[in-house]
Design a protein around this motif. Structure first.
Motif, mmCIF file in Angstrom:
data_model
loop_
_atom_site.group_PDB
_atom_site.id
_atom_site.type_symbol
_atom_site.label_atom_id
_atom_site.label_comp_id
_atom_site.label_asym_id
_atom_site.label_seq_id
_atom_site.Cartn_x
_atom_site.Cartn_y
_atom_site.Cartn_z
ATOM 1 N N THR A 1 42.520 99.473 113.142
ATOM 2 C CA THR A 1 41.356 99.298 112.275
ATOM 3 C C THR A 1 41.692 98.390 111.104
ATOM 4 O O THR A 1 40.902 97.508 110.742
ATOM 5 N N SER B 1 41.931 94.816 112.133
ATOM 6 C CA SER B 1 40.638 94.195 112.410
ATOM 7 C C SER B 1 40.043 93.561 111.157
ATOM 8 O O SER B 1 39.156 92.703 111.253
ATOM 9 N N LEU B 2 40.517 93.966 109.973
ATOM 10 C CA LEU B 2 40.012 93.385 108.733
ATOM 11 C C LEU B 2 40.416 91.917 108.601
ATOM 12 O O LEU B 2 39.827 91.184 107.802
ATOM 13 N N ARG B 3 41.416 91.503 109.367
ATOM 14 C CA ARG B 3 41.877 90.120 109.278
ATOM 15 C C ARG B 3 40.989 89.164 110.052
ATOM 16 O O ARG B 3 41.084 87.955 109.889
ATOM 17 N N ARG B 4 40.129 89.728 110.914
ATOM 18 C CA ARG B 4 39.220 88.863 111.671
ATOM 19 C C ARG B 4 38.188 88.256 110.733
ATOM 20 O O ARG B 4 37.676 88.934 109.825
ATOM 21 N N ARG C 1 34.739 87.295 109.229
ATOM 22 C CA ARG C 1 33.421 87.922 109.306
ATOM 23 C C ARG C 1 32.348 86.922 108.924
ATOM 24 O O ARG C 1 32.583 86.032 108.091
ATOM 25 N N PRO D 1 28.388 92.954 105.860
ATOM 26 C CA PRO D 1 29.795 92.546 105.911
ATOM 27 C C PRO D 1 30.679 93.182 104.846
ATOM 28 O O PRO D 1 31.745 93.698 105.155
ATOM 29 N N ARG D 2 30.236 93.179 103.592
ATOM 30 C CA ARG D 2 31.084 93.744 102.539
ATOM 31 C C ARG D 2 31.246 95.241 102.698
ATOM 32 O O ARG D 2 32.353 95.787 102.574
ATOM 33 N N ARG E 1 33.468 96.107 105.744
ATOM 34 C CA ARG E 1 34.899 95.906 105.474
ATOM 35 C C ARG E 1 35.442 97.025 104.602
ATOM 36 O O ARG E 1 36.566 97.493 104.811
ATOM 37 N N GLU F 1 35.722 100.138 106.825
ATOM 38 C CA GLU F 1 36.839 99.988 107.757
ATOM 39 C C GLU F 1 38.169 100.133 107.030
ATOM 40 O O GLU F 1 39.115 100.715 107.566
ATOM 41 N N ALA F 2 38.249 99.603 105.809
ATOM 42 C CA ALA F 2 39.480 99.734 105.036
ATOM 43 C C ALA F 2 39.766 101.197 104.716
ATOM 44 O O ALA F 2 40.899 101.670 104.825
#
Length: 228
Positions: free
Chosen positions: A88, A91-94, A96, A201-202, A205, A208-209
């Motif tokens: 997870t 995935s934040l590195r993808r 957006r 998006p914000r 993220r 997810e973080a």
């Protein structure tokens, strides 16, 4: 319902609703789609059904008698939860898409789609590589070795003296499963309902973080307990 069943229902409800790996995995999948969140919730309920069945059958006593087996399951569970958390966070590195500007007086696209006379858009499908939510929910719960031992020690406390043990423990186990079947899908549906904000998006993220960090910490704690 007698006083003991009421007391057990309250204790079981607190255990089921307590935030942990199960709750976090449901939230993570519900952000993908309603179907993914509910499937994950059903997987967790399946894991609880397995644990309660083991407790009723007394198989969980083996985990207490064989510490090596308990530690093995604890390590496997910790590794799996840690894997979900790390994936997870990665995935934040993808990249957006940029968050669209919301014009004053114009509804967010989700609102426009739900306006009278407009069909609701199809639910987003699960992102490639995100795993199967049902399996994730089941494995996350099933690999928790503390659950069967908790049930094994808890269920007998609510069996009246002189009462047949098997029917009573089956009833107690059924209460746990029903509570999970109500709670976790409700969490998934609530997260999906709030998806208008949570999927921006914000916000996505940020969630997810938080969930990735929570899963990573929970997995690390399980591994630490297993090797300490």
């Amino acid at each position: 319902m007698d006083a003991q069943l009421l007391a057990f229902t309250g204790v079981a409800a607190g255990m089921v609703a307590m935030p942990g790996a199960d709750f976090t995995v449901v939230v993570r999948n519900a952000l993908v789609s309603r179907r993914a969140g509910v499937a994950c919730a059903l997987g967790i309920t399946g894991g609880l059904l397995l644990h309660t069945a083991l407790a009723v059958a007394g198989v969980a006593a083996v985990l207490t008698a064989v510490p090596a087996l308990f530690r093995t399951l604890q390590v496997l569970g910790g590794c799996y939860v840690l894997h979900l958390g790390a994936r997870t966070l990665l995935s934040l590195r993808r990249p957006r898409p940029a968050e669209p500007a919301e014009a004053p007086g114009r509804p967010w696209p989700a609102e426009r789609a739900e306006a009278p006379g407009r069909p609701r858009p199809a639910e987003p499908t699960e992102a490639p590589g995100s795993g199967r939510p049902l399996r994730q929910g089941f494995v996350t719960n099933a690999l928790n070795p503390k659950a069967p031992i908790t049930f094994l020690s808890l269920l007998p406390q609510f069996v009246p003296a002189g009462a047949p043990a098997l029917p009573r423990t089956l009833l107690l186990a059924l209460i746990v499963v029903v509570l999970a079947l109500l709670w976790f899908p409700a969490v998934a549906l609530l997260v999906d309902r709030l998806g208008r904000w949570l999927r921006r998006p914000r916000a996505a993220r940020a969630v997810e973080a938080v969930t990735g960090t929570a899963l990573t910490v929970l997995g690390a704690v399980l591994l630490f307990e297993a090797v300490s």
